[in-house]
Scaffold this motif. Sequence first.
Motif, PDB file in Angstrom:
ATOM      1  N   ASN A   1      -5.140  -0.692  -9.811  1.00 53.20           N
ATOM      2  CA  ASN A   1      -5.004   0.044  -8.684  1.00 53.20           C
ATOM      3  C   ASN A   1      -6.459   0.860  -8.173  1.00 53.20           C
ATOM      4  O   ASN A   1      -7.203   1.348  -9.071  1.00 53.20           O
TER       5      ASN A   1
ATOM      6  N   TRP B   1      -4.509   7.246  -0.183  1.00 51.24           N
ATOM      7  CA  TRP B   1      -3.742   5.840  -0.435  1.00 51.24           C
ATOM      8  C   TRP B   1      -4.016   4.994  -1.637  1.00 51.24           C
ATOM      9  O   TRP B   1      -5.090   5.509  -1.943  1.00 51.24           O
ATOM     10  N   GLN B   2      -3.336   4.279  -2.177  1.00 51.50           N
ATOM     11  CA  GLN B   2      -3.573   3.406  -3.226  1.00 51.50           C
ATOM     12  C   GLN B   2      -3.305   1.822  -2.917  1.00 51.50           C
ATOM     13  O   GLN B   2      -2.299   1.584  -2.185  1.00 51.50           O
ATOM     14  N   GLU B   3      -4.065   0.986  -3.115  1.00 50.94           N
ATOM     15  CA  GLU B   3      -4.261  -0.447  -2.883  1.00 50.94           C
ATOM     16  C   GLU B   3      -4.311  -1.176  -4.584  1.00 50.94           C
ATOM     17  O   GLU B   3      -5.113  -0.716  -5.127  1.00 50.94           O
TER      18      GLU B   3
ATOM     19  N   GLU C   1       0.995   5.250   0.937  1.00 48.59           N
ATOM     20  CA  GLU C   1      -0.206   6.152   1.568  1.00 48.59           C
ATOM     21  C   GLU C   1       0.731   7.478   1.860  1.00 48.59           C
ATOM     22  O   GLU C   1       2.136   7.459   1.872  1.00 48.59           O
TER      23      GLU C   1
ATOM     24  N   ARG D   1       0.773  -1.142  -0.047  1.00 49.52           N
ATOM     25  CA  ARG D   1      -0.015   0.001   0.042  1.00 49.52           C
ATOM     26  C   ARG D   1       0.779   1.083  -0.155  1.00 49.52           C
ATOM     27  O   ARG D   1       1.914   1.348   0.711  1.00 49.52           O
TER      28      ARG D   1
END
Length: 431
Positions: free
Chosen positions: A385, A112-114, A102, A100
């Motif tokens: 994403n 944030w990106q997951e 953030e 992740r």
Amino acid sequence: MEVVTYPDPKSYAEILKRSSASLSEIEPDVLSIMHTVEREGDAALLRFTEKFDTVSLTEVKVSMDKISLEDETIPDALREAIEMAYQNIHTFHSAQQQGRIEVETQKGVRCWQEKRPIEKIGLYIPGGSAPLFSSVLMLTIPATIAGCSEIVLCTPPQANGKIAPETLYAAKRCNVTQVFAVGGAQAIAAMTFGTESVPAIDKIFGPGNQYVTVAKQLATKKGVAIDLPAGPSEVLVFADETASPAFVASDLLSQAEHGPDSQVLLISTSNTLLQQTAKALREQLAELPRAAIAKQALEKSLSILVKNDTEALAIINAYAPEHCIIIAENEDFFANGIQHAGSVFLGPFTPESAGDYASGTNHTLPTDGFARQYSGIGLDSFQKNISFQKITAEGLQTIGPAIETMAAAEGLEAHKNAVSLRLESLKSNQS
């Protein structure tokens, strides 16, 4: 191979033009196949299999329970080679995993990106004169690492009605969830629309002939993603006077034997190297089982003599090859200067075959100059994403006025109000 000597940079676009045939002529036929599969499902698949593959089947689904990793038709040496390739491919693609990401862009504004896997993927594996079981490894291993929940494989049956045992072995080793004996444009249609047996999927991967290529392009109009634009396979080799002509010739032939429309280019600063390589090509070609195919590819290929490494690099970047092999003393100059290539192979002991099978990198790469815009297949190809954000009251008070100003400037009053109402609420609560 045609020899081009000291070409003018203004002529690069012309001499490097691909000879790929237009696919528009076959689009109506492919579209008809896809519409038929959409309407008739499995019945159409069985009928097209009998028509195009001259094989009569009663069903297209292959029972995974009948596939064994102890299949005696797979020699021990091949079994061990597949295992080595599996481990190297797994190691390289596992290293591409990212956690992740953030960041707090302003106090109270957290973004944030997951990554999430693409749930259902479909693989097309050619099964004609050269069943490409290596593509099973290249596509299923990163899919499994990414966490794709369903991996569907379609491949045409052989004359005996069965799928190539090497393909089935690789599918079992790589945990493919379902296998279907169906090929061509009808296989792409089945994975696009779904049939009684074949599930509809989210993204299609894998090489194929011109009919498969057109079907994949048409699938994108039906909401299905594809891996990347595909065309005839290609290699560009740069070799200077330090290179072995025999090595260079073998690299050119390893690509030429893919098909008569394969693209093969050799660039050198040494005319002697070009002449010696031409001799080595003739000698090695005579010993190849697929000599007739390779010869057709070579007849449309080029040897280019350039004045220096700078000119060679300019041609490489102008061509944007799928595979680029560098056998030269000034190796770092090319490694640092190449901007457009699917995969680069450096040094005399790094044949393109290594990337095709067992070094660990992926052999599914952009062709036809698309290396300018596309990457080869990697772990990211099987993921997407998703961005997240959480804003506190303090954060909204910080960025809210900017949002209001920008929304008003675009004439989107509801956008502005979504912020203004919240800011007014906060102001009321504070008073």
